[in-house]
Design a protein around this motif. Structure first.
Motif, PDB file in Angstrom:
ATOM      1  N   ALA A  65       0.849  -1.199   0.000  1.00 27.37           N
ATOM      2  CA  ALA A  65       0.000   0.000   0.000  1.00 27.37           C
ATOM      3  C   ALA A  65       0.877   1.238   0.000  1.00 27.37           C
ATOM      4  O   ALA A  65       2.056   1.189   0.347  1.00 27.37           O
ATOM      5  CB  ALA A  65      -0.901   0.028   1.227  1.00 27.37           C
ATOM      6  N   SER A  66       0.289   2.326  -0.411  1.00 26.56           N
ATOM      7  CA  SER A  66       0.933   3.632  -0.259  1.00 26.56           C
ATOM      8  C   SER A  66      -0.148   4.645   0.100  1.00 26.56           C
ATOM      9  O   SER A  66      -1.256   4.599  -0.421  1.00 26.56           O
ATOM     10  CB  SER A  66       1.680   4.049  -1.529  1.00 26.56           C
ATOM     11  N   VAL A  67       0.189   5.513   1.037  1.00 26.33           N
ATOM     12  CA  VAL A  67      -0.746   6.525   1.504  1.00 26.33           C
ATOM     13  C   VAL A  67      -0.176   7.884   1.105  1.00 26.33           C
ATOM     14  O   VAL A  67       0.985   8.185   1.394  1.00 26.33           O
ATOM     15  CB  VAL A  67      -0.923   6.459   3.042  1.00 26.33           C
ATOM     16  N   ALA A  68      -0.969   8.690   0.463  1.00 31.04           N
ATOM     17  CA  ALA A  68      -0.521  10.017   0.058  1.00 31.04           C
ATOM     18  C   ALA A  68      -0.106  10.824   1.289  1.00 31.04           C
ATOM     19  O   ALA A  68      -0.838  10.875   2.281  1.00 31.04           O
ATOM     20  CB  ALA A  68      -1.631  10.743  -0.696  1.00 31.04           C
ATOM     21  N   VAL A  69       1.067  11.441   1.221  1.00 33.48           N
ATOM     22  CA  VAL A  69       1.542  12.278   2.325  1.00 33.48           C
ATOM     23  C   VAL A  69       0.528  13.386   2.601  1.00 33.48           C
ATOM     24  O   VAL A  69       0.236  13.700   3.757  1.00 33.48           O
ATOM     25  CB  VAL A  69       2.944  12.856   2.019  1.00 33.48           C
ATOM     26  N   ASP A  70      -0.035  13.936   1.556  1.00 36.58           N
ATOM     27  CA  ASP A  70      -1.050  14.981   1.705  1.00 36.58           C
ATOM     28  C   ASP A  70      -2.242  14.469   2.526  1.00 36.58           C
ATOM     29  O   ASP A  70      -2.791  15.190   3.350  1.00 36.58           O
ATOM     30  CB  ASP A  70      -1.504  15.445   0.312  1.00 36.58           C
ATOM     31  N   HIS A  71      -2.632  13.226   2.308  1.00 34.08           N
ATOM     32  CA  HIS A  71      -3.737  12.635   3.070  1.00 34.08           C
ATOM     33  C   HIS A  71      -3.351  12.500   4.548  1.00 34.08           C
ATOM     34  O   HIS A  71      -4.156  12.793   5.431  1.00 34.08           O
ATOM     35  CB  HIS A  71      -4.110  11.267   2.498  1.00 34.08           C
TER      36      HIS A  71
END
Length: 189
Positions: A65-71
């Motif tokens: 998985a990858s989570v947007a830093v902005d999120h």
């Protein structure tokens, strides 16, 4: 109800068979594409992003998985680090970041034995037990809510006495990893 869909067992097997036959390959392909689009929309937060992202890895499966830093910065709860070198700084807890991921990542984090964080420059922590891992923070703002001046956009921080490791200076302390970009979840061997 159309009598041609008369139940066999609980009715679902016969219905699936009849739908697949009546739709044909083109309709089935459209249906699958629709499901893929629906899944992509549902997991928009953890999809590969244009901007920087925080990546969750597994030693066997690779990137899971990858989570947007902005999120992480704008949508996850910003909590103050309770103690330590980054006391009062604001960040997302590691459990909150993992909870923003698909269910398979949440499950992997619940059974992992340990985790290793990595920075953009390749520096990594020593393995951190799951118990300590869940007490960490990905810091993004100072105590006033301004983006951190050094080591961002995400900087790993732990409270005093948690995840203590040997350090370059020789004094064991919790990790303080600049520009943290990934977490590898590891199972027990």
């Amino acid at each position: 109800m159309d009598p041609s869909y008369k139940a066999l067992d609980d009715g679902r097997a016969d219905l699936r068979f009849r739908v697949a036959i009546s739709f044909g390959e083109d309709a089935l392909e459209q249906f699958v594409q629709g499901l893929v689009a629906l899944r992509a929309g549902f997991f928009e937060v953890v999809a590969d992003t244009e901007g920087p992202s925080f990546v969750i890895l597994h030693p066997i499966y690779g990137k899971i998985a990858s989570v947007a830093v902005d999120h992480i910065i704008k949508r996850l709860p910003s909590l103050p680090v309770p103690s330590g070198s980054k006391q009062g700084y604001l960040g997302a807890s590691v459990p909150a970041v993992l909870a923003a991921c698909p269910l398979n990542v949440v499950k992997a984090s619940a059974v992992c034995a340990e985790g290793v964080f990595r920075a953009a420059d390749g520096v990594e922590t020593a393995p951190i037990s799951r118990q300590d891992l869940m007490r960490g923070f990905l810091v993004h703002s100072d105590a006033d809510g301004k983006p951190i001046a050094k080591g961002g956009p995400l900087r790993l921080a732990f409270p005093d006495g948690v995840a203590v490791q040997s350090a370059v200076c020789g004094t064991p302390k919790p990790p303080d990893l600049k520009n943290c970009v990934s977490l590898e979840l590891r199972d027990e061997n």
